[in-house]
Write an enzyme that holds these catalytic residues in place. Structure first.
Site, short mmCIF file in Angstrom:
data_model
loop_
_atom_site.label_atom_id
_atom_site.label_comp_id
_atom_site.label_asym_id
_atom_site.label_seq_id
_atom_site.Cartn_x
_atom_site.Cartn_y
_atom_site.Cartn_z
CB CYS A 78 -0.99 0.04 1.61
SG CYS A 78 -1.99 0.87 0.79
CG HIS A 173 -3.12 -3.46 4.17
ND1 HIS A 173 -2.49 -2.88 4.56
CD2 HIS A 173 -3.33 -1.94 2.87
CE1 HIS A 173 -2.10 -1.12 4.44
NE2 HIS A 173 -3.14 -1.29 3.02
CD GLU A 175 -0.38 -5.61 5.99
OE1 GLU A 175 -0.36 -4.46 6.19
OE2 GLU A 175 0.14 -6.08 4.81
#
Length: 196
Positions: A78, A173, A175
């Protein structure tokens, strides 16, 4: 392998956890001497202008730019994608990046925070659940950039994951999903090709 996560602002804790879960030593990077200890770097999501500003305050901006230029494997998600781009559309006036990937990225391309969304993507020969939060997309790439994943917006395909040699960037994202395949792609494919 020692994986550094730039820990000035943004969701760096989740990237640290992903690196550890993938079997690597994970270190926060806030000072030049910490950057010097790592084999690879992750630049997290957050606010790209704030991360760049804090990198300058902490005397990290030029050292990171130099390590990227000299071949340090680096992954940006991002805001990290924006910071790895050579060119930005809709950036703040005078916004600087670490650069490295021959691409033009449109900042906040998918809209504001309320326009955040989730989508299934093809990534690394499989379907991947992706989370987009005020995400950029890639407007164009140079000849050495490999597009790894795209989404269709208003009938037009937009790149949301790219690789150029030792650099990887996603506008989403990974994660935040608990799915480690993007991180493992970085560690296994990108880092192994760059670290001898």
């Amino acid at each position: 392998m020692k994986i550094g996560v730039l820990a000035l602002q943004g969701d760096f804790r989740e990237h640290l956890a992903a690196a550890k879960s993938s079997g690597h030593a994970a270190l926060t990077v806030r000072r030049p001497e910490e950057l010097a200890e790592v084999d690879a770097l992750i630049i997290p999501g957050g606010e790209s202008t704030t991360i760049a500003h804090l990198a300058k305050v902490f005397n990290l901006f030029e050292p990171i730019r130099a390590r990227i230029s000299s071949g340090m494997p680096t992954y940006g998600s991002c805001a990290g994608m924006i910071l790895l781009a050579n060119r930005i559309v809709s950036g703040s006036e005078g916004q600087e990046t670490f650069g490295g990937i021959d691409m033009t990225v449109r900042r906040n391309a998918f809209g504001r925070q309320v326009d955040s969304f989730e989508s299934q993507l093809d990534f690394a020969a499989g379907s991947f659940h992706a989370v987009f939060i005020r995400a950029p997309w890639v407007e164009d790439v140079g000849p050495k950039v490999e597009v790894l994943s795209e989404v269709t917006v208003s009938g037009q395909k937009r790149a949301v994951a790219v690789r150029q040699g030792h650099l990887l960037a996603t506008s989403f994202h990974p994660e935040l999903t608990g799915d480690l395949r993007v991180h493992r792609y970085f560690f296994d494919q990108v880092c192994s090709g760059a670290i001898k």
